[in-house]
Design a protein around this motif. Structure first.
Motif, PDB file in Angstrom:
ATOM      1  N   GLY A  46     -26.704 -16.863  40.335  1.00 22.50           N
ATOM      2  CA  GLY A  46     -28.083 -17.101  40.784  1.00 22.50           C
ATOM      3  C   GLY A  46     -28.584 -16.021  41.720  1.00 22.50           C
ATOM      4  N   ASN A  47     -27.752 -15.654  42.690  1.00 19.69           N
ATOM      5  CA  ASN A  47     -28.147 -14.625  43.654  1.00 19.69           C
ATOM      6  C   ASN A  47     -28.198 -13.235  43.027  1.00 19.69           C
ATOM      7  OD1 ASN A  47     -28.530 -16.436  45.733  1.00 19.69           O
ATOM      8  ND2 ASN A  47     -26.452 -16.238  46.506  1.00 19.69           N
ATOM      9  N   SER A  48     -27.381 -13.014  41.997  1.00 22.10           N
ATOM     10  CA  SER A  48     -27.427 -11.736  41.274  1.00 22.10           C
ATOM     11  C   SER A  48     -28.774 -11.582  40.576  1.00 22.10           C
ATOM     12  CB  SER A  48     -26.296 -11.658  40.239  1.00 22.10           C
ATOM     13  OG  SER A  48     -25.039 -11.718  40.879  1.00 22.10           O
ATOM     14  N   GLU A  49     -29.250 -12.668  39.961  1.00 24.63           N
ATOM     15  CA  GLU A  49     -30.559 -12.643  39.293  1.00 24.63           C
ATOM     16  C   GLU A  49     -31.673 -12.401  40.312  1.00 24.63           C
ATOM     17  OE1 GLU A  49     -30.913 -16.315  37.144  1.00 24.63           O
ATOM     18  OE2 GLU A  49     -29.223 -15.832  35.830  1.00 24.63           O
ATOM     19  N   ARG A  50     -31.558 -13.048  41.467  1.00 22.57           N
ATOM     20  CA  ARG A  50     -32.563 -12.856  42.525  1.00 22.57           C
ATOM     21  C   ARG A  50     -32.573 -11.418  43.022  1.00 22.57           C
ATOM     22  NH1 ARG A  50     -30.126 -18.145  44.403  1.00 22.57           N
ATOM     23  NH2 ARG A  50     -31.639 -19.731  43.768  1.00 22.57           N
ATOM     24  N   LEU A  51     -31.387 -10.847  43.167  1.00 24.64           N
ATOM     25  CA  LEU A  51     -31.270  -9.460  43.635  1.00 24.64           C
ATOM     26  C   LEU A  51     -31.915  -8.497  42.646  1.00 24.64           C
ATOM     27  CD1 LEU A  51     -30.141  -7.380  45.657  1.00 24.64           C
ATOM     28  CD2 LEU A  51     -27.985  -7.451  44.389  1.00 24.64           C
ATOM     29  N   ILE A  52     -31.703  -8.732  41.354  1.00 25.05           N
ATOM     30  CA  ILE A  52     -32.311  -7.874  40.326  1.00 25.05           C
ATOM     31  C   ILE A  52     -33.835  -7.980  40.399  1.00 25.05           C
ATOM     32  CG2 ILE A  52     -32.604  -7.546  37.827  1.00 25.05           C
ATOM     33  CD1 ILE A  52     -29.608  -8.407  37.542  1.00 25.05           C
ATOM     34  N   GLU A  53     -34.354  -9.206  40.543  1.00 22.60           N
ATOM     35  CA  GLU A  53     -35.811  -9.379  40.623  1.00 22.60           C
ATOM     36  C   GLU A  53     -36.394  -8.692  41.859  1.00 22.60           C
ATOM     37  OE1 GLU A  53     -39.438 -12.612  40.612  1.00 22.60           O
ATOM     38  OE2 GLU A  53     -37.448 -13.315  40.096  1.00 22.60           O
ATOM     39  N   LEU A  54     -35.699  -8.816  42.977  1.00 20.68           N
ATOM     40  CA  LEU A  54     -36.159  -8.185  44.221  1.00 20.68           C
ATOM     41  C   LEU A  54     -36.251  -6.671  44.050  1.00 20.68           C
ATOM     42  CD1 LEU A  54     -36.927  -9.495  46.911  1.00 20.68           C
ATOM     43  CD2 LEU A  54     -34.630  -8.994  47.740  1.00 20.68           C
ATOM     44  N   ASN A  55     -35.256  -6.099  43.386  1.00 23.10           N
ATOM     45  CA  ASN A  55     -35.258  -4.657  43.117  1.00 23.10           C
ATOM     46  C   ASN A  55     -36.383  -4.267  42.157  1.00 23.10           C
ATOM     47  OD1 ASN A  55     -32.870  -2.930  44.273  1.00 23.10           O
ATOM     48  ND2 ASN A  55     -32.021  -4.944  43.890  1.00 23.10           N
ATOM     49  N   LYS A  65     -26.711 -18.606  53.924  1.00 20.91           N
ATOM     50  CA  LYS A  65     -25.706 -17.740  53.300  1.00 20.91           C
ATOM     51  C   LYS A  65     -26.308 -16.947  52.142  1.00 20.91           C
ATOM     52  CE  LYS A  65     -21.174 -17.913  51.054  1.00 20.91           C
ATOM     53  NZ  LYS A  65     -20.140 -18.781  50.465  1.00 20.91           N
ATOM     54  N   ASP A  66     -27.063 -17.637  51.276  1.00 18.97           N
ATOM     55  CA  ASP A  66     -27.644 -16.979  50.102  1.00 18.97           C
ATOM     56  C   ASP A  66     -28.658 -15.908  50.490  1.00 18.97           C
ATOM     57  OD1 ASP A  66     -26.122 -18.527  48.390  1.00 18.97           O
ATOM     58  OD2 ASP A  66     -27.709 -19.980  47.980  1.00 18.97           O
ATOM     59  N   VAL A  67     -29.562 -16.238  51.415  1.00 20.31           N
ATOM     60  CA  VAL A  67     -30.593 -15.270  51.841  1.00 20.31           C
ATOM     61  C   VAL A  67     -29.931 -14.064  52.500  1.00 20.31           C
ATOM     62  CG1 VAL A  67     -32.573 -14.886  53.382  1.00 20.31           C
ATOM     63  CG2 VAL A  67     -32.430 -16.997  52.044  1.00 20.31           C
ATOM     64  N   THR A  68     -28.930 -14.313  53.342  1.00 16.04           N
ATOM     65  CA  THR A  68     -28.199 -13.224  54.008  1.00 16.04           C
ATOM     66  C   THR A  68     -27.528 -12.311  52.987  1.00 16.04           C
ATOM     67  OG1 THR A  68     -27.807 -14.659  55.921  1.00 16.04           O
ATOM     68  CG2 THR A  68     -26.446 -12.692  55.754  1.00 16.04           C
ATOM     69  N   ASN A  69     -26.843 -12.915  51.994  1.00 18.49           N
ATOM     70  CA  ASN A  69     -26.157 -12.134  50.950  1.00 18.49           C
ATOM     71  C   ASN A  69     -27.129 -11.293  50.129  1.00 18.49           C
ATOM     72  OD1 ASN A  69     -23.533 -12.886  51.511  1.00 18.49           O
ATOM     73  ND2 ASN A  69     -23.550 -14.634  50.131  1.00 18.49           N
ATOM     74  N   ILE A  70     -28.267 -11.888  49.769  1.00 17.25           N
ATOM     75  CA  ILE A  70     -29.244 -11.172  48.948  1.00 17.25           C
ATOM     76  C   ILE A  70     -29.827  -9.985  49.716  1.00 17.25           C
ATOM     77  CG2 ILE A  70     -31.489 -11.322  47.794  1.00 17.25           C
ATOM     78  CD1 ILE A  70     -30.734 -14.334  47.262  1.00 17.25           C
ATOM     79  N   GLY A  94     -41.577 -18.224  42.454  1.00 22.75           N
ATOM     80  CA  GLY A  94     -41.623 -19.254  43.495  1.00 22.75           C
ATOM     81  C   GLY A  94     -40.312 -19.935  43.810  1.00 22.75           C
ATOM     82  N   ASP A  95     -39.270 -19.162  43.974  1.00 23.62           N
ATOM     83  CA  ASP A  95     -37.953 -19.665  44.325  1.00 23.62           C
ATOM     84  C   ASP A  95     -37.796 -19.506  45.842  1.00 23.62           C
ATOM     85  OD1 ASP A  95     -34.874 -20.022  43.391  1.00 23.62           O
ATOM     86  OD2 ASP A  95     -34.984 -18.440  44.898  1.00 23.62           O
ATOM     87  N   LEU A  96     -37.505 -20.590  46.546  1.00 26.16           N
ATOM     88  CA  LEU A  96     -37.471 -20.565  48.013  1.00 26.16           C
ATOM     89  C   LEU A  96     -36.509 -19.512  48.556  1.00 26.16           C
ATOM     90  CD1 LEU A  96     -38.580 -21.947  50.602  1.00 26.16           C
ATOM     91  CD2 LEU A  96     -36.580 -23.453  50.502  1.00 26.16           C
ATOM     92  N   THR A  97     -35.315 -19.441  47.996  1.00 26.17           N
ATOM     93  CA  THR A  97     -34.309 -18.474  48.449  1.00 26.17           C
ATOM     94  C   THR A  97     -34.824 -17.043  48.290  1.00 26.17           C
ATOM     95  OG1 THR A  97     -32.580 -20.000  47.719  1.00 26.17           O
ATOM     96  CG2 THR A  97     -31.892 -17.748  48.175  1.00 26.17           C
ATOM     97  N   LEU A  98     -35.389 -16.772  47.126  1.00 26.95           N
ATOM     98  CA  LEU A  98     -35.887 -15.430  46.835  1.00 26.95           C
ATOM     99  C   LEU A  98     -37.066 -15.067  47.728  1.00 26.95           C
ATOM    100  CD1 LEU A  98     -35.712 -12.917  45.061  1.00 26.95           C
ATOM    101  CD2 LEU A  98     -37.018 -14.127  43.312  1.00 26.95           C
ATOM    102  N   ARG A  99     -37.922 -16.024  47.993  1.00 24.91           N
ATOM    103  CA  ARG A  99     -39.094 -15.743  48.837  1.00 24.91           C
ATOM    104  C   ARG A  99     -38.701 -15.510  50.296  1.00 24.91           C
ATOM    105  NH1 ARG A  99     -44.289 -18.803  46.146  1.00 24.91           N
ATOM    106  NH2 ARG A  99     -44.497 -17.248  44.495  1.00 24.91           N
ATOM    107  N   PHE A 100     -37.742 -16.268  50.787  1.00 25.14           N
ATOM    108  CA  PHE A 100     -37.235 -16.011  52.137  1.00 25.14           C
ATOM    109  C   PHE A 100     -36.604 -14.623  52.191  1.00 25.14           C
ATOM    110  CE2 PHE A 100     -37.312 -20.512  53.696  1.00 25.14           C
ATOM    111  CZ  PHE A 100     -37.782 -20.252  54.974  1.00 25.14           C
ATOM    112  N   ALA A 101     -35.823 -14.275  51.162  1.00 22.00           N
ATOM    113  CA  ALA A 101     -35.162 -12.963  51.121  1.00 22.00           C
ATOM    114  C   ALA A 101     -36.197 -11.836  51.106  1.00 22.00           C
ATOM    115  CB  ALA A 101     -34.254 -12.863  49.896  1.00 22.00           C
ATOM    116  N   ALA A 102     -37.259 -12.001  50.316  1.00 24.56           N
ATOM    117  CA  ALA A 102     -38.314 -10.980  50.241  1.00 24.56           C
ATOM    118  C   ALA A 102     -39.027 -10.835  51.582  1.00 24.56           C
ATOM    119  CB  ALA A 102     -39.314 -11.346  49.149  1.00 24.56           C
ATOM    120  N   LEU A 103     -39.331 -11.967  52.212  1.00 20.90           N
ATOM    121  CA  LEU A 103     -40.070 -11.951  53.477  1.00 20.90           C
ATOM    122  C   LEU A 103     -39.245 -11.340  54.617  1.00 20.90           C
ATOM    123  CD1 LEU A 103     -42.907 -12.852  54.342  1.00 20.90           C
ATOM    124  CD2 LEU A 103     -41.922 -15.002  55.093  1.00 20.90           C
ATOM    125  N   LEU A 104     -37.926 -11.514  54.548  1.00 20.86           N
ATOM    126  CA  LEU A 104     -37.058 -11.018  55.614  1.00 20.86           C
ATOM    127  C   LEU A 104     -36.345  -9.716  55.244  1.00 20.86           C
ATOM    128  CD1 LEU A 104     -35.479 -14.441  56.731  1.00 20.86           C
ATOM    129  CD2 LEU A 104     -37.375 -13.214  57.797  1.00 20.86           C
TER     130      LEU A 104
END
Length: 198
Positions: free
Chosen positions: A158-167, A129-134, A98-108
């Motif tokens: 932080g964004n590296s961790e989000r990227l790993i989770e998304l993958n 910036k963060d959502v775009t980078n991820i 439930g991280d806002l940045t990660l959820r926006f990244a997943a949805l988009l």
């Protein structure tokens, strides 16, 4: 128009069912969202995407169930203008934490020009910036260890961790990503030059 989004938000936060008549009305009046400012839409979306964090409800149907109601009503095209959101992206969004940045990244993750979409919602600059980078990093097919490390340093810890989770949640292999992340974290290099003890 804003009440249509609030309908989804309350249903998502409290895990309520939406009556068929209310859903039909939301679908019929979806175009009213054109008149709602990006800021107001963003505030409601922020609450929808973190709805399952608001209250502890046993056997909650989950965020994906309620986001699908947005698709059913056809309001997604007014909320996420220029975005391409399908069941696949909604499923991914509901799987990540439930991280806002990660959820926006997943949805988009299936949409083009993330920066335009997020800027249209008048989202905070750092979030844009963060959502775009991820999302851009997620689309890269990076196998080389040096490239992965450079990517992680450029987007931050932080964004590296989000990227790993998304993958992970999309079923991709994350061995190389995790190894590169661990290497950089152990040496405190994830914040680039700022992390160097000189």
């Amino acid at each position: 128009g804003l009440r249509i989004l609030r309908l989804i938000r309350f249903a998502a936060q409290l895990d309520w069912y939406i009556e068929d008549s209310a859903l039909a009305s939301a679908k019929e009046n979806a175009a009213l969202l054109k008149d709602i400012s990006g800021e107001r839409i963003f505030e409601e979306l922020k609450l929808i995407l973190t709805a399952d964090e608001k209250y502890s409800i046993p056997k909650r149907r989950g965020l994906g169930f309620h986001l699908m109601k947005m698709l059913e009503c056809g309001i997604d095209k007014y909320v996420f203008r220029k975005a391409d959101i399908s069941e696949k992206e909604i499923s991914l969004c509901s799987k990540v934490k439930g991280d806002l940045t990660l959820r926006f990244a997943a949805l988009l993750s299936g949409s083009g020009n993330i920066q335009d979409i997020m800027s249209g919602l008048k989202a905070p600059k750092q979030l844009v910036k963060d959502v775009t980078n991820i999302v851009n990093s997620f689309r890269m097919d990076t196998e080389n260890d040096g490239d992965i490390k450079r990517l992680f340093i450029s987007i931050g810890a932080g964004n590296s961790e989000r990227l790993i989770e998304l993958n992970e949640k999309t079923g991709r292999k994350t061995d190389k990503l995790s190894a590169a992340y661990g290497f950089l974290k152990d040496r405190e290099l994830l914040d680039g030059i700022k992390g160097l003890k000189v």
